[in-house]
Write a protein that holds these residues in place. Structure first.
Motif, PDB file in Angstrom:
ATOM      1  N   ARG B 455       1.901   5.833   4.501  1.00 52.51           N
ATOM      2  CA  ARG B 455       1.253   4.923   3.391  1.00 52.51           C
ATOM      3  C   ARG B 455      -0.370   4.948   3.160  1.00 52.51           C
ATOM      4  O   ARG B 455      -0.790   4.754   2.287  1.00 52.51           O
ATOM      5  CB  ARG B 455       1.823   3.706   3.540  1.00 52.51           C
ATOM      6  CG  ARG B 455       1.421   2.984   4.671  1.00 52.51           C
ATOM      7  CD  ARG B 455       1.895   1.527   4.481  1.00 52.51           C
ATOM      8  NE  ARG B 455       3.388   1.393   4.637  1.00 52.51           N
ATOM      9  CZ  ARG B 455       3.971   0.363   4.733  1.00 52.51           C
ATOM     10  NH1 ARG B 455       3.451  -0.901   4.498  1.00 52.51           N
ATOM     11  NH2 ARG B 455       5.478   0.328   4.890  1.00 52.51           N
ATOM     12  N   GLU B 456      -0.909   5.363   4.457  1.00 52.49           N
ATOM     13  CA  GLU B 456      -2.208   5.476   4.582  1.00 52.49           C
ATOM     14  C   GLU B 456      -2.651   6.886   3.969  1.00 52.49           C
ATOM     15  O   GLU B 456      -3.919   7.082   3.932  1.00 52.49           O
ATOM     16  CB  GLU B 456      -2.719   5.455   5.806  1.00 52.49           C
ATOM     17  CG  GLU B 456      -2.109   4.151   6.805  1.00 52.49           C
ATOM     18  CD  GLU B 456      -2.692   2.916   6.136  1.00 52.49           C
ATOM     19  OE1 GLU B 456      -3.928   3.012   5.501  1.00 52.49           O
ATOM     20  OE2 GLU B 456      -1.888   1.968   6.208  1.00 52.49           O
ATOM     21  N   GLN B 560       0.607   7.049  -2.530  1.00 52.73           N
ATOM     22  CA  GLN B 560       1.689   6.434  -3.317  1.00 52.73           C
ATOM     23  C   GLN B 560       2.899   6.744  -3.107  1.00 52.73           C
ATOM     24  O   GLN B 560       3.814   5.943  -3.285  1.00 52.73           O
ATOM     25  CB  GLN B 560       0.989   6.251  -4.706  1.00 52.73           C
ATOM     26  CG  GLN B 560       1.727   4.987  -5.466  1.00 52.73           C
ATOM     27  CD  GLN B 560       1.084   4.955  -6.926  1.00 52.73           C
ATOM     28  OE1 GLN B 560      -0.122   4.956  -7.118  1.00 52.73           O
ATOM     29  NE2 GLN B 560       1.933   5.030  -7.883  1.00 52.73           N
ATOM     30  N   SER B 563       4.457   4.997  -0.368  1.00 55.23           N
ATOM     31  CA  SER B 563       4.310   3.369  -0.380  1.00 55.23           C
ATOM     32  C   SER B 563       5.178   2.477   0.473  1.00 55.23           C
ATOM     33  O   SER B 563       4.816   1.698   0.925  1.00 55.23           O
ATOM     34  CB  SER B 563       3.782   3.084  -1.817  1.00 55.23           C
ATOM     35  OG  SER B 563       4.880   3.136  -2.517  1.00 55.23           O
ATOM     36  N   ASP B 564       6.518   2.887   0.044  1.00 56.39           N
ATOM     37  CA  ASP B 564       7.528   2.157   0.688  1.00 56.39           C
ATOM     38  C   ASP B 564       8.098   2.758   1.803  1.00 56.39           C
ATOM     39  O   ASP B 564       8.299   1.661   2.956  1.00 56.39           O
ATOM     40  CB  ASP B 564       8.771   1.799  -0.252  1.00 56.39           C
ATOM     41  CG  ASP B 564       8.804   2.875  -1.498  1.00 56.39           C
ATOM     42  OD1 ASP B 564       8.067   3.289  -1.738  1.00 56.39           O
ATOM     43  OD2 ASP B 564      10.290   3.195  -1.710  1.00 56.39           O
TER      44      ASP B 564
END
Lengths: 211, 733
Positions: B455-456, B560, B563-564
């Protein structure tokens, strides 16, 4: 880039506090010094400063400075390439002078000041020589590299005080940092990957910057 | 991903990251002593024991008895594991000699015991107390004496032929027939073999120094008789290998056995004086080369025969393989013969085959050029071929040997070379220039990788690929960065762990091209997963750039997509038959200027230039370092490197770094390298080829030819030491 070793250790559950490995030699000796058993390994207490930090060790008399650093203080930046003074991978600075740490016993250095590669700089704050080695790609596998860097740092100091070499033409004139002088003075540090040409460029750059 | 049609335009062609001068990402770790090599792994909660190896003092025979009682009673000793005590162990697939186990001695310094103690000093002292009675047998140690007993090897292609060599040679206008020798050579990498073994129940973890993680894992499991899944190999940093760490070695086996016996993790490093006889070496060769040519310089007949020796079950040094491909000529033959010797195991060292083969062939070419009165550069150009000379239907995928030679000649100032040998003198120095072609085949092996996006926006690559100084960490990071449109510092690379997908490993100059192609394949899959996650259509023309994914007017941050949860994919590159339909090789030219001291015969290298045509150069910094390093090793091969055989007792006498003379700083001048701007779409999606071994092939011959040009003395027995020159040097006035 993070060290894979560091990564590995951080994943572990450290249940027990750090063991005092520096005492291994002496306890091992004691456990065998019983009647009818051969004499225990003789040990000596020695204290010196490593990278500015005072260290005290109880060491088997046969322990080289190299193994004291690597196996007892876990400063493994200093490398064991041959253990016979033939390759220079173990070069450290003792009171500013370069020494093959494999050729000298730890017990002989009571009270002295030792600088290893870890003491010159670290990722994020490299010593100028370390930075120059990265910039000029003065290494490949990296195993001779700490020795090359320690050796080159001390070598430039030797030249500043006009210690001559085989390549020095005029013993009375100030020593000049020429490629021939660098190559002669660095020939005790073998690099099998063959980065010599780049190492000389790195050292030349640092010598010029200092001058 | 299967690679079976030539690569077309792909994201690597952008060249935003791949091909750029990017400094090694492992540089700060290596220059500060923070890179952790095999023997240095340290868990503060563990009390390690130390193993010290005992080697055989005879070359051939049996162990009669071994008395370990004194060793066992020595201070600090925990266990003594002996080969006669442990019984026969299975031999790994890739080894010729056994690493440990049994009573039979196959070579000098074969490991026969390991003494385990609380400290290194105690283990070493106790190892000296092991008493061994041997039943020694007579062995065969002299290649020249055993040459006539050599046989045709059962494996590989020992013989090749096209046209009618004998007839063409017989009728050739100019006939040349000479023999050459190359000595046994040692890899002499700076980090000796070292392992730490730790058992956890049936599970074994070994920190070691390995070029080929999966080969080691497989062979260690075989040797110990355990399931491969139980073996975990770690080798994130390797202090050089050059082929000596391709195959499982004794330190890993001894550490595993010792740790089992001691019930503690055990560290074993092979002492430096042990390496040259315990491990492997490049075998010595005797080579005969015959060349028939027309007066205009065209080769009409060429033959190359090579003899080498190895232990029973071993293989030959394939020193003729470049001669099948390097120069044109309708009538040709090669032959490889193998004698049985009881010296330590001969095996791969950097550019096996071509390195010693080119040492001979490229002197021969220089000699024939002189006989014809042709410039040696022009003679090579006249005999260039764009097709496999044995099978003219089969083209080279890409070959610009001529470009290498012409560029090098111009840049080196070749036109200033003295045409008459021995006529350029500067003070005490006789000065000359030499040239040689460089040639090494390009090999392709399957290679896998796992790629994760978090996510980074960090991309993590995991593969069991190794970096033996070659720059794998850096070029793999560059590949992932290019594919996903992120800067290199957003890529983390983890290598050398057997829990990661199996890669090509490092060897045969295949690692750079193949491992990055594997990463390419995984990144293609990750791009697809990202696109799907972000809701792009599969028909969209996607761009991955500056941390964003885009199609048309839509731009979405790459991160993105994760992201989860992190996106993780795995793939491997597999190669079709493009390396069969097309000959894939790498090319170059080496130019050397030498000075020979007219009084002492001492040779000094004054200038060196290599020009290489090896497909896309993934990183000019690391590639150049590979080449200058190889040039340095070539100087050693030309002037000093020789394992000296004791032909009575059967071992290499000069088995340390004092007596086996590799080049030092003072031996090497500033070196120049030029890469031709080219790509090879047949080799992989990276369009890259090998470079690490190309840099070595031909160097020694260029030095030898330079010495001839300087002195007029032709030496055909390597290394060219001063004793081979001094008797023929001119009288010193």
């Amino acid at each position: 880039m993070q060290s894979p070793g560091a990564l590995e250790i951080s994943r572990r559950d450290l249940l027990v506090a750090s063991a005092a490995t520096v005492t291994v030699a002496s306890t091992a000796s004691l456990s065998h010094s019983q009647t009818n058993a051969p004499a225990a390994s003789q040990s000596t207490k020695v204290s010196f400063t490593v990278n500015g930090e005072r260290r005290e060790l109880q060491l088997d008399n046969r322990t080289t400075l190299l193994d004291a650093l690597r196996e007892h203080l876990h400063l493994t930046g200093t490398k064991k390439g041959c253990d016979h003074g033939q390759c220079g991978a173990c070069t450290v600075l003792i009171d500013g002078r370069r020494v093959n740490a494999c050729l000298t016993l730890a017990a002989m250095h009571e009270g002295e000041g030792i600088t290893t590669i870890e003491g010159l700089g670290q990722p994020g704050s490299l010593h100028p020589m370390q930075a120059a080695f990265v910039e000029h790609d003065g290494f490949q596998c990296g195993y001779c590299t700490p020795g090359q860097i320690c050796s080159s740092v001390a070598m430039l100091e030797e030249m500043k005080v006009n210690i001559p070499s085989h390549a020095t033409g005029d013993l009375l004139a100030p020593a000049e940092v020429t490629p021939a002088e660098i190559r002669e003075r660095m020939s005790g540090n073998i690099c099998r990957c063959g980065a010599y040409s780049n190492i000389v460029q790195a050292i030349t750059e640092v010598a010029g910057r200092k001058a | 991903m299967r690679f079976d049609t030539p690569a077309t335009t792909n994201p690597i062609d952008q060249g935003k990251v791949v091909g750029q001068r990017i400094h090694r990402i492992d540089g700060p770790l290596k220059t500060t002593g923070r890179a952790v090599y095999a023997y240095e792994w340290h868990d503060p909660n563990t009390r390690y024991a130390y193993g010290y190896v005992v080697g055989s003092a005879i070359a051939k025979g049996r162990i009669g008895s071994m008395d370990v009682s004194a060793a066992k009673q020595a201070p600090g000793v925990i266990a003594v594991v002996t080969s006669d005590g442990i019984g026969e162990l299975k031999k790994g697939k890739y080894n010729t000699a056994k690493l440990f186990g049994g009573t039979e001695i196959q070579h000098y310094h074969q490991a026969i015991a390991v003494v385990v103690a609380e400290t290194f000093e105690e283990a070493r002292a106790a190892a000296a107390l092991v008493k061994v009675d041997y039943a020694e047998q007579k062995g065969v140690f002299d290649l020249a004496a055993a040459k006539d007993t050599a046989v045709t090897p059962k494996e590989g292609e020992p013989d090749s032929a096209a046209g009618d060599f004998d007839a063409a040679f017989e009728t050739a206008a100019v006939k040349f027939d000479q023999s050459y020798t190359t000595p046994d050579q040692s890899h002499a990498m700076m980090e000796p073999h070292a392992s730490i073994a730790a058992w956890n129940g049936d599970d074994l973890t070994v920190w070691t120094s390995s070029q080929m993680i999966d080969w080691w894992r497989t062979d260690l499991a075989t040797t110990l008789g355990i399931d491969k899944e139980k073996v975990h190999i770690m080798s994130p940093f390797i202090g050089g290998g050059f082929g000596c760490k391709l195959f499982l070695r004794a330190d890993a086996v001894l550490a595993a056995l010792a740790a089992r016996e001691a019930k503690r993790p055990v560290k074993v490093a092979l002492p430096r004086p042990f390496l040259m006889n315990n491990t492997t070496h490049r075998p010595a060769t005797i080579q005969r080369i015959r060349i028939g040519a027309e007066r205009n310089g065209r080769i009409t007949a060429i033959a190359h025969e090579s003899w080498s020796g190895d232990l029973p079950g071993g293989g030959p040094e394939v020193a003729v393989q470049q001669t099948r491909l390097l120069y044109a000529g309708a009538n040709r033959m090669t032959a490889t013969r193998l004698a049985t010797l009881d010296l330590p195991e001969g095996n791969a060292m950097r550019a096996p085959g071509e390195a010693p083969g080119m040492m001979a062939l490229e002197i021969a070419i220089d000699e024939v050029a002189e006989r014809l009165g042709l410039d040696p550069v022009e003679f090579r150009i006249v005999n260039d071929t764009q097709v496999d000379p044995e099978n003219r239907e089969r083209p080279f995928s890409h070959r610009n040997l001529v470009g290498c030679l012409r560029t090098g000649a111009e840049r080196f100032g070749w036109q200033d070379r003295n045409k008459q040998p021995g006529t350029r003198r500067e003070g005490n120095w006789l000065v000359g220039m030499g040239v040689a072609s460089a040639f090494r085949n390009n090999l392709v092996l399957p290679s896998g990788a796992r790629v994760r996006l978090d996510r980074e926006g960090i991309v993590t690559v995991e593969t069991d690929m190794t970096d033996i100084g070659t720059g794998s960490y850096t070029i793999i990071a560059q590949t992932a960065a290019e594919m996903l449109g992120v800067p290199v510092d957003k890529v983390a690379v983890s290598l050398g762990d057997s829990r990661f997908p199996v890669s090509s490993g490092s060897g045969g100059q295949f690692g750079g091209n193949c491992s990055t192609a594997g990463v390419y394949a995984a990144c293609v899959k990750l791009r697809e997963a990202v696109a799907q996650k972000l809701g792009f259509n599969s028909s969209d023309e996607l761009t991955f750039a500056e941390g964003e994914v885009g199609a048309g007017d839509r731009r979405v941050p790459l991160a993105q997509a994760a992201s989860d949860e992190s996106l993780v994919v795995e793939d491997r590159i597999e190669f079709g038959d493009l390396d069969k339909t097309h000959q894939q090789s790498t090319f170059g030219a080496h130019f050397v200027e030498v000075g020979v001291d007219v009084a002492t015969g001492e040779t000094r290298i004054r200038r060196m230039l290599a020009v290489c045509g090896a497909g896309r150069i993934l990183n000019p910094i690391t590639a150049r370092s590979q080449v200058i390093g190889a040039m340095t090793m070539g100087v050693g091969g030309a002037l000093s490197e020789e394992l000296v055989v004791d032909k009575e007792r059967g071992f290499f006498v000069n088995h340390d770094l004092a007596a086996y003379e590799v080049p030092v700083h003072a031996d090497i001048p500033h070196q120049e390298v030029i890469f031709l701007d080219e790509t090879d779409p047949m080799s992989s999606p990276m369009k890259a080829k090998g470079i690490a071994e190309l840099g070595l092939c031909g160097v020694a011959a260029a030095v030898a030819n330079g010495i001839y040009n300087a002195t007029g003395i032709r030496v055909r027995e390597y290394p060219i030491t001063l004793d081979k020159l001094i008797n023929e040097l001119p009288e010193v006035s």
